[in-house]
Design an enzyme around this catalytic site. Structure first.
Site, PDB file in Angstrom:
ATOM      1  NE  ARG A 191     -10.047  -1.466  -0.925  1.00 52.70           N
ATOM      2  CZ  ARG A 191     -11.019  -1.706  -1.792  1.00 52.70           C
ATOM      3  NH1 ARG A 191     -11.735  -0.719  -2.266  1.00 52.70           N
ATOM      4  NH2 ARG A 191     -11.277  -2.946  -2.173  1.00 52.70           N
ATOM      5  CD  GLN A 212       4.328  -3.765  -5.043  1.00 47.37           C
ATOM      6  OE1 GLN A 212       4.033  -2.611  -4.761  1.00 47.37           O
ATOM      7  NE2 GLN A 212       3.452  -4.604  -5.589  1.00 47.37           N
ATOM      8  NE  ARG A 225      -0.445  -7.111  -5.498  1.00 49.45           N
ATOM      9  CZ  ARG A 225      -1.285  -6.205  -5.029  1.00 49.45           C
ATOM     10  NH1 ARG A 225      -1.106  -4.927  -5.294  1.00 49.45           N
ATOM     11  NH2 ARG A 225      -2.301  -6.549  -4.268  1.00 49.45           N
ATOM     12  NE  ARG A 270     -13.285 -10.022  -5.229  1.00 52.40           N
ATOM     13  CZ  ARG A 270     -13.393 -11.212  -4.652  1.00 52.40           C
ATOM     14  NH1 ARG A 270     -14.336 -12.038  -5.027  1.00 52.40           N
ATOM     15  NH2 ARG A 270     -12.565 -11.563  -3.712  1.00 52.40           N
ATOM     16  CG  LEU A 308      -1.934  -1.109   1.360  1.00 51.07           C
ATOM     17  CD1 LEU A 308      -2.484  -1.188   2.781  1.00 51.07           C
ATOM     18  CD2 LEU A 308      -3.070  -0.907   0.361  1.00 51.07           C
ATOM     19  CG  HIS A 365       3.817  -3.228  -8.640  1.00 46.31           C
ATOM     20  ND1 HIS A 365       2.799  -3.874  -9.318  1.00 46.31           N
ATOM     21  CD2 HIS A 365       3.236  -2.132  -8.068  1.00 46.31           C
ATOM     22  CE1 HIS A 365       1.669  -3.195  -9.160  1.00 46.31           C
ATOM     23  NE2 HIS A 365       1.908  -2.141  -8.408  1.00 46.31           N
ATOM     24  CB  ALA A 386       5.213   0.346  -4.861  1.00 46.59           C
ATOM     25  CE1 TYR A 419       1.673   3.001 -11.417  1.00 43.32           C
ATOM     26  CE2 TYR A 419       1.053   0.980 -10.284  1.00 43.32           C
ATOM     27  CZ  TYR A 419       0.925   2.346 -10.449  1.00 43.32           C
ATOM     28  OH  TYR A 419       0.056   3.062  -9.671  1.00 43.32           O
ATOM     29  N   GLY A 426     -10.737  -7.091  -2.869  1.00 44.16           N
ATOM     30  CA  GLY A 426     -12.131  -7.150  -2.438  1.00 44.16           C
ATOM     31  C   GLY A 426     -12.455  -8.266  -1.467  1.00 44.16           C
TER      32      GLY A 426
HETATM   33  C1  LIG Z   1      -3.930   3.383  -0.562  1.00 42.98           C
HETATM   34  C2  LIG Z   1      -3.596   2.296  -1.540  1.00 42.98           C
HETATM   35  C3  LIG Z   1      -2.292   2.164  -1.975  1.00 42.98           C
HETATM   36  C4  LIG Z   1      -1.932   1.122  -2.839  1.00 42.98           C
HETATM   37  N1  LIG Z   1      -0.615   0.972  -3.203  1.00 42.98           N
HETATM   38  C5  LIG Z   1      -0.228  -0.124  -3.892  1.00 42.98           C
HETATM   39  C6  LIG Z   1       1.154  -0.400  -4.117  1.00 42.98           C
HETATM   40  O1  LIG Z   1       2.061   0.323  -3.678  1.00 42.98           O
HETATM   41  N2  LIG Z   1       1.466  -1.514  -4.829  1.00 42.98           N
HETATM   42  C7  LIG Z   1       0.495  -2.364  -5.328  1.00 42.98           C
HETATM   43  O2  LIG Z   1       0.850  -3.369  -5.968  1.00 42.98           O
HETATM   44  N3  LIG Z   1      -0.808  -2.134  -5.092  1.00 42.98           N
HETATM   45  C8  LIG Z   1      -1.184  -1.072  -4.378  1.00 42.98           C
HETATM   46  N4  LIG Z   1      -2.524  -0.867  -4.081  1.00 42.98           N
HETATM   47  C9  LIG Z   1      -3.488  -1.940  -4.410  1.00 42.98           C
HETATM   48  C10 LIG Z   1      -3.649  -2.863  -3.189  1.00 42.98           C
HETATM   49  O3  LIG Z   1      -2.467  -3.598  -2.930  1.00 42.98           O
HETATM   50  C11 LIG Z   1      -4.806  -3.862  -3.411  1.00 42.98           C
HETATM   51  O4  LIG Z   1      -4.574  -4.556  -4.604  1.00 42.98           O
HETATM   52  C12 LIG Z   1      -6.158  -3.167  -3.465  1.00 42.98           C
HETATM   53  O5  LIG Z   1      -6.322  -2.294  -2.361  1.00 42.98           O
HETATM   54  C13 LIG Z   1      -7.296  -4.184  -3.480  1.00 42.98           C
HETATM   55  O6  LIG Z   1      -7.260  -4.988  -2.304  1.00 42.98           O
HETATM   56  P1  LIG Z   1      -8.317  -4.737  -1.097  1.00 42.98           P
HETATM   57  O7  LIG Z   1      -9.680  -4.919  -1.697  1.00 42.98           O
HETATM   58  O8  LIG Z   1      -7.992  -5.798  -0.077  1.00 42.98           O
HETATM   59  O9  LIG Z   1      -8.103  -3.340  -0.599  1.00 42.98           O
HETATM   60  C14 LIG Z   1      -2.913   0.194  -3.282  1.00 42.98           C
HETATM   61  C15 LIG Z   1      -4.238   0.364  -2.861  1.00 42.98           C
HETATM   62  C16 LIG Z   1      -4.586   1.376  -1.994  1.00 42.98           C
HETATM   63  C17 LIG Z   1      -6.007   1.489  -1.508  1.00 42.98           C
END
Ligand SMILES: Cc1cc2nc3c(=O)[nH]c(=O)nc-3n(C[C@H](O)[C@H](O)[C@H](O)COP(=O)(O)O)c2cc1C
Length: 366
Positions: free
Chosen positions: A321, A103, A231, A271, A29, A179, A61, A184, A299
């Protein structure tokens, strides 16, 4: 009243050399709170809050070079100073018994010019520009026109990933996650909706996946394949990065990963994309094809995570989240406790406390 249960999600799992206490993983995140691209003491507190014995945490990341950045205050791993700054963060997580992966990231064309050294154009597989995006706060994000990488420049970017992996290991991380999703740079090479090259990095699957394969091989060589995850988001269409045959694409990459003995594959559920959510268990062919640990994300809640593990659809489930807003998420799942709600407005703000380290923990048990 809270009930305590051991459900499939909360059973132990052995991922290669790592003994995990359960299947609940912190998804990477980006939080934009590493000022000047340097990890900060409040980053240590944030990760330590989410650490506990046998939990796998994947750090946000980290840019592999200055040019790899696309957002403000993201941490990097290209300099000695960045390595030194990560060390206390990693130590704080290890002190609580967690496993910590990092990451590695290059945003490619998903980068405004302000983050490019000397205001240069961001690099990509293409010179096609990303259309403007509406950000979470309603503002419009404008991306700079990218510059198509020359063939002979590509090994230098592969090397940036290799050096960043070495730096991550020197900082004490247990492993690294590449990643290769969400639109990206690596995705920009893999997907035929973006890659319009005519050299050996464009055209057929082998060619489009060549950059990914070279990065994965270089990082495995540096860190050891047993410490590398990848990933992927084959079905995602973020920042216009789509492919005409996502199944074939992901199976091809998976072949590369199997050949190298990559530790885990981390896949984002379709999804999360508007048109694909109707098809259940869409990642099953990849789960079957991959020889290592299979992690799903996107999700999931407690119930869905339990089902995925119980059915053998996934070994691990990454939570983004929910883990962001619940530092003790695995414990809350164990006690079937109410969850804190996440506050989207502070996802990417720079405050070291608000929306970052101030999400409350459960009361301790009697
Ligand atoms: C605030 C935020 C930052 C994120 N940063 C990254 C990241 O740095 N690298 C990445 O691969 N995905 C990132 N994502 C995607 C999350 O890793 C994840 O795939 C996404 O939140 C869906 O999962 P969840 O439904 O459990 O939240 C980010 C998502 C959020 C909400």
């Amino acid at each position: 009243m809270e009930t305590k249960t051991t459900t499939p999600l909360l059973t132990p799992y052995k991922m290669g050399d790592f003994n995990l206490a359960h299947r609940v993983v912190l998804a990477p995140l980006t939080r934009c709170r590493s000022y000047g691209n340097i990890a900060q003491p409040h980053n240590a507190l944030y990760y330590a809050q989410r650490a506990a014995p046998g939990v796998l945490l994947i750090a946000e990341a980290c840019a592999v070079s200055e040019a790899a950045r696309g957002y403000p205050h993201v941490p990097g791993l290209w300099s000695q100073e960045q390595v030194e700054a990560w060390r206390p963060v990693v130590d704080a997580v290890h002190a609580k018994g967690a496993v910590f992966f990092c990451q590695l990231w290059h945003t490619g064309r998903v980068s405004p010019t302000e983050f490019q050294p000397n205001g240069q154009a961001p690099v990509s597989s293409t010179d096609k520009q990303v259309p403007p995006e509406v950000a979470h706060d309603g503002s419009v994000l404008e991306f700079a026109p990218p510059r198509r990488l020359e063939t002979e420049e590509i090994p230098h970017i592969v090397n940036d990933f290799r050096v960043a992996a070495r730096n991550a290991m020197r900082a004490g991380f247990d492993g690294v996650e590449i990643h290769a999703g969400n639109g990206y740079l690596i995705d920009q090479f893999m997907k035929d909706g973006v890659n319009d090259r005519t050299d050996e990095y464009g055209g057929g699957l082998d060619n489009r996946c060549r950059f990914a394969a070279e990065v994965i091989a270089a990082v495995c060589h540096e860190a050891g394949a047993g410490r590398v995850g990848v990933r992927l988001s084959p079905f995602a269409d973020y920042v216009d990065c789509v492919d005409s045959d996502p199944e074939a694409l992901a199976l091809h990459v998976m072949g590369v990963m199997n050949g190298l003995g990559v530790l885990y594959c981390h896949m984002i559920e379709p999804r999360m994309c508007v048109n694909e959510w109707m098809i259940p268990r869409r990642l099953l062919p990849f789960r079957k094809a991959f020889k290592g640990t299979f992690m799903v994300n996107g999700g999931y809640d407690r119930e869905e995570g339990d089902k995925a593990v119980a059915e053998g659809y996934a070994d691990l489930v990454a939570y983004g989240r929910l883990f962001l807003a619940n530092p003790d998420l695995p414990e809350r799942f164990r006690r079937n406790a109410v969850l804190n709600k996440y506050d989207r407005s502070t996802f990417y703000t720079s405050d070291p406390v608000v929306g970052y380290t101030d999400y409350p923990f459960l009361e301790t048990e009697d």
